[in-house]
Scaffold this active site. Structure first.
Site, PDB file in Angstrom:
ATOM      1  NE  ARG A   1     -78.548  31.614  -3.792  1.00 54.52           N
ATOM      2  CZ  ARG A   1     -79.448  31.662  -4.763  1.00 54.52           C
ATOM      3  NH1 ARG A   1     -80.698  31.979  -4.494  1.00 54.52           N
ATOM      4  NH2 ARG A   1     -79.119  31.401  -6.015  1.00 54.52           N
TER       5      ARG A   1
ATOM      6  CG  HIS B   1     -75.551  33.399  -9.443  1.00 53.78           C
ATOM      7  ND1 HIS B   1     -75.320  32.151  -8.880  1.00 53.78           N
ATOM      8  CD2 HIS B   1     -76.899  33.443  -9.675  1.00 53.78           C
ATOM      9  CE1 HIS B   1     -76.464  31.499  -8.778  1.00 53.78           C
ATOM     10  NE2 HIS B   1     -77.433  32.251  -9.265  1.00 53.78           N
TER      11      HIS B   1
ATOM     12  CD  GLN C   1     -78.564  31.245 -13.565  1.00 53.02           C
ATOM     13  OE1 GLN C   1     -79.100  30.889 -12.531  1.00 53.02           O
ATOM     14  NE2 GLN C   1     -78.963  30.831 -14.764  1.00 53.02           N
TER      15      GLN C   1
ATOM     16  CG  ASP D   1     -80.584  39.292 -12.135  1.00 52.86           C
ATOM     17  OD1 ASP D   1     -81.622  38.698 -11.789  1.00 52.86           O
ATOM     18  OD2 ASP D   1     -79.549  39.323 -11.436  1.00 52.86           O
TER      19      ASP D   1
ATOM     20  CB  CYS E   1     -80.313  34.086 -13.531  1.00 54.40           C
ATOM     21  SG  CYS E   1     -80.732  35.520 -12.534  1.00 54.40           S
TER      22      CYS E   1
ATOM     23  NE  ARG F   1     -77.498  27.384 -11.326  1.00 51.93           N
ATOM     24  CZ  ARG F   1     -77.957  28.067 -10.265  1.00 51.93           C
ATOM     25  NH1 ARG F   1     -78.896  28.978 -10.422  1.00 51.93           N
ATOM     26  NH2 ARG F   1     -77.447  27.872  -9.055  1.00 51.93           N
TER      27      ARG F   1
HETATM   28  N1  NVA Z   1     -79.136  39.125  -8.881  1.00 53.95           N
HETATM   29  C1  NVA Z   1     -80.130  38.277  -8.262  1.00 53.95           C
HETATM   30  C2  NVA Z   1     -80.001  36.885  -8.788  1.00 53.95           C
HETATM   31  C3  NVA Z   1     -81.010  35.916  -8.231  1.00 53.95           C
HETATM   32  C4  NVA Z   1     -80.781  34.497  -8.724  1.00 53.95           C
HETATM   33  C5  NVA Z   1     -79.940  38.299  -6.750  1.00 53.95           C
HETATM   34  O1  NVA Z   1     -78.782  38.332  -6.297  1.00 53.95           O
HETATM   35  O2  NVA Z   1     -80.935  38.308  -6.025  1.00 53.95           O
HETATM   36  N1   CP Z   2     -81.228  31.680 -10.636  1.00 57.87           N
HETATM   37  C1   CP Z   2     -81.173  31.299  -9.345  1.00 57.87           C
HETATM   38  O1   CP Z   2     -80.102  31.218  -8.742  1.00 57.87           O
HETATM   39  O2   CP Z   2     -82.379  31.019  -8.805  1.00 57.87           O
HETATM   40  P1   CP Z   2     -82.720  30.761  -7.268  1.00 57.87           P
HETATM   41  O3   CP Z   2     -82.562  32.085  -6.556  1.00 57.87           O
HETATM   42  O4   CP Z   2     -84.147  30.287  -7.282  1.00 57.87           O
HETATM   43  O5   CP Z   2     -81.787  29.738  -6.720  1.00 57.87           O
END
Ligand code: NVA
Ligand code: CP
Length: 307
Positions: A102, A129, A132, A221, A261, A289
């Site tokens: 990540r 992502h 997800q 989101d 998500c 997930r």
């Molecule tokens: N769009 C959000 C998703 C978090 C799971 C982010 O990138 O922070």
């Molecule tokens: N939806 C998701 O990826 O959640 P986290 O940021 O908690 O991993």
């Protein structure tokens, strides 16, 4: 060797396999049946941004497959002290069988993958992502059957989730109705890597209510994704009309489901009535997930399994 850096990295046939494999893996998990297809394999998880679901689902999932995990963050590894990503990839991939990352830019995960001896999975970047959306599609199918031909309404930011929905619609034959505030539109070039998408796989709507009309799935989101915190105040104003509420859910089909998500901010991108209401499937979505990622890890390491 396959990596999973974007949704478009797998074919529609591979998704058919993964989705049915995930259903089998989930059923076994619910029945407390062992499924140790990755015993003695090690997953390295690298987090340069915060996480709850991604960490728990990959970590618990890998243990349930009989394997083990190593958890690294920017702060507690040499990644935070400027060791080149290419060197990190060379080293980590000599000691582990699979890597989940990540991070911020997609270019970073691509450089890692280019220097890795083992498959690399995108656990979220600024651009995509894919894990997800794989879980979201699995969840939709569980609740409502095949997604091909259906309409997904995306209300909110033209972000990593929106880009990934577009890739999925292109590949799996459904349509995304996208409504974002001005200045936060999806970037078609970025979403499709400069390729021309399937005609009609997405449509843009100025009015979020219009985007929800006739939708089978309404989803949103956070208004401010990780890495964009400095823009928070400006975004709060710009997104004020992009809160998924009961009017939007009523514009969708009566059987429409709501997904997010997570993490969610009730009263910002979604009202409490919607996310905690009868059409919301967000807790199944979060749980799934783990099931889809178990199928994905197994597939990347072992290929398609017959039993
Ligand atoms: N769009 C959000 C998703 C978090 C799971 C982010 O990138 O922070
Ligand atoms: N939806 C998701 O990826 O959640 P986290 O940021 O908690 O991993």
């Amino acid at each position: 060797m396959k990596h999973y850096l974007q949704f478009s990295d797998l074919t529609a046939d591979e998704y058919d396999y993964l989705l049915s494999r995930a259903a089998l893996i989930k059923k076994k998990f619910k029945n407390y049946e062992k499924h140790h297809t990755l015993s003695d394999r090690t997953l390295a998880m690298i987090f340069e941004k915060a996480s709850t679901r991604t960490r728990v689902s990959f970590e618990a999932g890998m243990y349930q497959l009989g394997g083990s995990v190593v958890h690294l963050t920017t702060g507690d590894s040499q990644l935070g002290r400027s060791e080149p990503i290419e060197d990190s990839a060379r080293v980590i991939s000599r000691m582990t069988d699979l890597v989940m990352i990540r991070t911020f830019g997609q270019d970073k995960i691509e450089s890692f993958a280019a220097h890795s001896r083992v498959p690399v999975i995108n656990g979220l970047t600024n651009e995509f992502h894919p894990c997800q959306i794989l879980a979201d599609i699995f969840t939709f199918i569980e609740h409502r059957g095949p997604i091909a031909g259906k309409v997904v309404a995306w209300v909110g930011d033209g972000n990593n989730m929106a880009n990934t929905w577009l890739q999925a619609a292109d590949l799996l034959g459904f349509t995304v109705h996208v409504s974002t505030p001005g200045g936060y539109e999806v970037d078609e070039k970025l979403a499709f890597n400069g390729k021309t998408p399937r005609e009609g796989c997405y449509k843009v709507f100025k009015d979020p209510l219009e985007a929800c009309k006739g939708a089978d799935l309404v989803t949103t989101d956070v208004w401010t994704s990780m890495g964009y915190e400095a823009e928070n105040a400006v975004r709060m104003k710009a997104f004020a009309d992009w809160c998924v509420d009961l009017d939007m859910m009523q514009a969708a089909k009566p059987e429409a489901v709501f997904m997010h998500c997570l993490p969610a901010h009730r009263g910002e991108e979604v009202t409490a009535e919607v996310i905690d209401g009868p059409q919301s499937v967000v807790w199944d979505e979060a749980e799934n997930r783990m099931h889809v990622q178990k199928a994905l890890m197994e597939f990347l390491l072992l290929g398609q399994q017959a039993d």
